[in-house]
Design a protein around this motif. Structure first.
Motif, PDB file in Angstrom:
ATOM      1  N   LEU A 236      -6.195  -2.117  -5.213  1.00 58.92           N
ATOM      2  CA  LEU A 236      -5.752  -3.203  -4.346  1.00 58.92           C
ATOM      3  C   LEU A 236      -4.923  -2.683  -3.176  1.00 58.92           C
ATOM      4  N   PHE A 237      -4.973  -1.380  -2.954  1.00 58.32           N
ATOM      5  CA  PHE A 237      -4.250  -0.775  -1.833  1.00 58.32           C
ATOM      6  C   PHE A 237      -4.945   0.530  -1.458  1.00 58.32           C
ATOM      7  N   ASP A 238      -4.672   1.005  -0.253  1.00 58.73           N
ATOM      8  CA  ASP A 238      -5.192   2.307   0.200  1.00 58.73           C
ATOM      9  C   ASP A 238      -4.249   3.408  -0.282  1.00 58.73           C
ATOM     10  N   GLN A 294       3.458   2.717  -9.371  1.00 55.14           N
ATOM     11  CA  GLN A 294       3.179   2.149  -8.057  1.00 55.14           C
ATOM     12  C   GLN A 294       3.844   0.789  -7.884  1.00 55.14           C
ATOM     13  N   GLU A 295       3.848  -0.016  -8.938  1.00 55.10           N
ATOM     14  CA  GLU A 295       4.514  -1.326  -8.855  1.00 55.10           C
ATOM     15  C   GLU A 295       6.007  -1.164  -8.610  1.00 55.10           C
ATOM     16  N   ARG A 296       6.610  -0.183  -9.308  1.00 53.32           N
ATOM     17  CA  ARG A 296       8.053   0.024  -9.157  1.00 53.32           C
ATOM     18  C   ARG A 296       8.416   0.406  -7.731  1.00 53.32           C
ATOM     19  N   ARG A 297       7.673   1.342  -7.151  1.00 56.20           N
ATOM     20  CA  ARG A 297       8.074   1.787  -5.815  1.00 56.20           C
ATOM     21  C   ARG A 297       7.700   0.794  -4.725  1.00 56.20           C
ATOM     22  N   LEU A 298       6.588   0.034  -4.923  1.00 61.11           N
ATOM     23  CA  LEU A 298       6.264  -1.003  -3.941  1.00 61.11           C
ATOM     24  C   LEU A 298       7.282  -2.143  -3.999  1.00 61.11           C
ATOM     25  N   ALA A 299       7.702  -2.490  -5.224  1.00 57.81           N
ATOM     26  CA  ALA A 299       8.719  -3.535  -5.369  1.00 57.81           C
ATOM     27  C   ALA A 299      10.019  -3.083  -4.722  1.00 57.81           C
ATOM     28  N   VAL A 350       2.998  -7.750  -6.817  1.00 56.47           N
ATOM     29  CA  VAL A 350       2.880  -6.452  -6.147  1.00 56.47           C
ATOM     30  C   VAL A 350       1.481  -5.925  -6.441  1.00 56.47           C
ATOM     31  N   PRO A 351       0.577  -5.990  -5.464  1.00 57.23           N
ATOM     32  CA  PRO A 351      -0.814  -5.585  -5.728  1.00 57.23           C
ATOM     33  C   PRO A 351      -0.960  -4.085  -5.889  1.00 57.23           C
ATOM     34  N   THR A 352      -1.451  -3.640  -7.038  1.00 54.36           N
ATOM     35  CA  THR A 352      -1.703  -2.215  -7.266  1.00 54.36           C
ATOM     36  C   THR A 352      -3.139  -2.020  -7.750  1.00 54.36           C
ATOM     37  N   THR A 525      -3.442 -13.697  14.861  1.00 59.55           N
ATOM     38  CA  THR A 525      -2.209 -13.366  14.132  1.00 59.55           C
ATOM     39  C   THR A 525      -2.245 -13.934  12.723  1.00 59.55           C
ATOM     40  N   SER A 526      -2.701 -15.183  12.609  1.00 55.13           N
ATOM     41  CA  SER A 526      -2.778 -15.823  11.289  1.00 55.13           C
ATOM     42  C   SER A 526      -3.747 -15.075  10.374  1.00 55.13           C
ATOM     43  N   ALA A 527      -4.887 -14.634  10.941  1.00 57.46           N
ATOM     44  CA  ALA A 527      -5.870 -13.888  10.147  1.00 57.46           C
ATOM     45  C   ALA A 527      -5.279 -12.577   9.646  1.00 57.46           C
ATOM     46  N   GLN A 528      -4.532 -11.877  10.506  1.00 54.57           N
ATOM     47  CA  GLN A 528      -3.926 -10.607  10.104  1.00 54.57           C
ATOM     48  C   GLN A 528      -2.907 -10.809   8.993  1.00 54.57           C
ATOM     49  N   GLN A 529      -2.115 -11.887   9.100  1.00 55.75           N
ATOM     50  CA  GLN A 529      -1.133 -12.181   8.058  1.00 55.75           C
ATOM     51  C   GLN A 529      -1.817 -12.496   6.728  1.00 55.75           C
ATOM     52  N   MET A 530      -2.921 -13.249   6.793  1.00 53.10           N
ATOM     53  CA  MET A 530      -3.667 -13.564   5.573  1.00 53.10           C
ATOM     54  C   MET A 530      -4.214 -12.292   4.915  1.00 53.10           C
ATOM     55  N   GLU A 531      -4.783 -11.411   5.746  1.00 51.97           N
ATOM     56  CA  GLU A 531      -5.389 -10.199   5.202  1.00 51.97           C
ATOM     57  C   GLU A 531      -4.331  -9.266   4.628  1.00 51.97           C
ATOM     58  N   ASP A 532      -3.178  -9.188   5.291  1.00 54.08           N
ATOM     59  CA  ASP A 532      -2.097  -8.335   4.797  1.00 54.08           C
ATOM     60  C   ASP A 532      -1.575  -8.819   3.454  1.00 54.08           C
ATOM     61  N   GLN A 533      -1.431 -10.141   3.314  1.00 52.15           N
ATOM     62  CA  GLN A 533      -0.806 -10.682   2.104  1.00 52.15           C
ATOM     63  C   GLN A 533      -1.790 -10.946   0.974  1.00 52.15           C
ATOM     64  N   TYR A 534      -3.023 -11.321   1.310  1.00 49.52           N
ATOM     65  CA  TYR A 534      -3.974 -11.726   0.267  1.00 49.52           C
ATOM     66  C   TYR A 534      -5.263 -10.905   0.261  1.00 49.52           C
ATOM     67  N   GLY A 535      -5.328  -9.860   1.081  1.00 51.19           N
ATOM     68  CA  GLY A 535      -6.567  -9.100   1.201  1.00 51.19           C
ATOM     69  C   GLY A 535      -7.071  -8.528  -0.106  1.00 51.19           C
TER      70      GLY A 535
END
Length: 575
Positions: A236-238, A294-299, A350-352, A525-535
């Protein structure tokens, strides 16, 4: 069972024995079906052929055949040398050409290996300088090509010993089975590692090709690892190990992108898992951060980020505009409402990684829910309308609920399901709505039952929602396939939406106006926010640059959803 009647003697062949068995068994078989079965089986040509092959092999074994010579390769070379001294005729030329072919040489080499029974590997001689008082050591020789050895090392700060820290699954060291975690490394290719840093040794190994000889002191014996649960996860992340300062060995790390399916081959290290990309060509596992780490450090990063001063937006919240389509595909109703759902549930995640399993829709099973997500003005309704028109018997949409009064030209269950405000609020309390809003004192919303109603009719339900509603739909019941529709560049928006209009509410009346650059930028801008948060929840991303092209891409993807295997959350496949 009584003994069989006297039959052929012990020297009789198996083929002859089987030929008399049916008559010997007749007295014990009462059923006509059993007799027919036996007759068919014993008269089978395949069985007769197998028996004949068996007998031929037995005769061959009894003769104890031995090779005429055990050096056919050398003999062939001698023949070739002898022939080259003779006048070259057509036959000699052809024979020389035949004996020089690589596959003939290989065949003769195999013949000699079998004839000489030299199957054991050629091991290097033991070094002459081993002290009698030295700990028992292993001399290991591995043949390595350009692939990494597949092992990481570490240095004991107290003793200075270099030991094997981990063995990468599927790597050369793992496949050899000769090197183990805990082994102490003494020499590499005859050179002592004493006083060297792990980085220096890794550099030597990375530059070495061909045979590498290790001298190691075996580590403490330990029980072999218990068989691990075979787990696949969706990233769920690069991840790029070159940018990770915490990874113990960057060379052993593995790159992956959001959406990749990873086969987790080892979880023995609580901080660093070993995994490979499913379907990838590389058989060797690489290091990736574990889910917990990964969850710990992203949090921690999010917590640090949240303590920084934030800009307060003075811009009023954007109202979502939703159009419901009739069976004729015409725009029949308009409702504007603010979503009442809270975003706190989503930002806490926290998506991992998400554990996944392969899934393919069985024939006759309910269709997967298709969810379209995107910012206002991106063209969700146009895509939905084209799907409905393309096959109205296959695709359908939900009928929304409202608490407003029914108008004269409306019918209950056609434009809306009309219910009282009290009943609407009761259903809200019982979590029966995917999402809802309020407009001019009336409730509007999409119920879970309306989704079930479409799926029960063996149709594909098309639903567009705000992205924060996705988590309430991601269940084994609906198995949603989520499509994110994003806008193209602002230049393309100006070009393709030149004549588009937006509807704004003023008091009790609505008015329309042309779209502006500010509207286009807000969509992007709205599309970018959606993709960042829910991609991490999106199964497919489509850029609606040109409607016909976007529709074709969407249609093709939905056909594959119904016929091909896809990776879905593992909980969706468990009964």
């Amino acid at each position: 069972m009584p003994a069989l009647a006297t039959g052929p003697g012990p020297d009789t062949g198996l083929y002859e024995l089987l030929s008399v068995l049916p008559s010997q068994l007749q007295m014990y078989i009462k059923s006509t079906e059993d007799r027919s079965f036996l007759h068919t089986m014993f008269s089978s040509r395949g069985l007769h052929s197998l028996v004949k092959i068996h007998e031929e092999l037995q005769h061959y074994k009894e003769r104890c055949p031995a090779p005429v010579v055990d050096s056919a390769g050398a003999l062939a070379e001698g023949v070739s040398e002898e022939l080259q001294t003779k006048p070259l005729s057509a036959d000699i030329t052809e024979l020389l050409k035949l004996l020089s072919k690589p596959h003939v040489k290989s065949l003769l080499s195999v013949h000699d290996t079998v004839a000489q029974k030299s199957y054991d590997p050629q091991l290097p001689p033991l070094p002459d300088d081993i002290d009698d008082d030295e700990d028992s050591v292993k001399i290991i020789r591995l043949v390595k090509n350009k692939e990494p050895l597949g092992a990481t090392i570490k240095k004991d700060e107290k003793t200075g010993a270099i030991t094997i820290a981990r063995i990468m699954k599927g790597g050369a060291a793992d496949r050899s089975g000769l090197i183990h975690v805990g082994d102490e490394l003494k020499e590499v290719n005859g050179s002592s590692v004493e006083g060297k840093k792990p980085e220096d040794i890794i550099q030597i190994l990375s530059q070495s090709e061909g045979a590498i000889t290790f001298k190691v002191v075996p580590g403490p014996e330990s029980e072999g690892p218990a068989s691990e649960h075979k787990m696949y996860v969706k990233a769920l992340f690069d991840y790029d190990p070159e940018e990770d300062k915490a990874i113990p060995c960057k060379e052993a790390g593995m790159n992956f992108r959001k959406g990749d399916v990873l086969w987790v081959m080892s979880q023995q290290d609580a901080t660093w898992w070993q995994a490979k990309i499913e379907g990838g060509a590389n058989p060797r596992a690489g290091l990736i951060p574990s889910k917990h780490f990964q969850e710990r450090r992203l949090a921690l990063r999010q917590t640090t980020s949240n303590t920084q001063p934030q800009k307060v937006s003075r811009k009023p919240s954007v109202l979502r505009r939703s159009f419901r389509l009739s069976k004729r595909g015409k725009k029949t109703n308009k409702s504007m409402y603010e979503c009442k759902k809270s975003d706190q549930y989503d930002t806490a995640d926290v998506p991992t990684y998400e554990e996944v399993a392969p899934y393919c829709r069985a024939h006759g099973a309910k269709h997967r829910l298709v969810v379209l997500v995107g910012p206002t003005g991106v063209g969700l309704n146009e895509l939905k309308r084209k799907l409905l028109i393309s096959d109205p018997q296959h695709f359908s949409v939900t009928i929304p609920h409202t608490s407003r009064a029914k108008r004269n030209q409306e019918s209950d269950g056609v434009e809306y399901h009309f219910i009282s405000k009290n009943l609407f609020e009761t259903d809200l309390h019982n979590n029966k709505f995917v999402e809802y809003g309020e407009y001019k004192g009336n409730y509007y919303g999409t119920s879970l039952d309306s989704v079930r109603s479409v799926l029960t009719k063996n149709k594909v339900c098309l639903l567009d929602v705000q992205p924060h509603s996705l988590k309430h739909l991601r269940t084994a019941e609906f198995k949603p396939f989520v499509v994110f529709v994003k806008p193209p560049s602002i230049e393309r928006l100006r070009e393709t939406r030149r004549n588009a209009q937006t509807i704004s509410g003023k008091g009790d009346r609505d008015s329309s106006r042309p779209l502006t650059d500010e509207d286009f930028q807000e969509t992007i801008t709205s599309a970018q926010q959606m993709e960042d948060q829910y991609g991490h929840l999106f199964d497919l991303v489509i850029v609606n640059d040109e409607l016909a092209r976007a529709f074709g891409e969407l249609s093709q993807a939905l056909k594959k959803v119904e016929t091909e295997m896809h990776w879905v959350p593992v909980s969706w496949t468990q009964s």
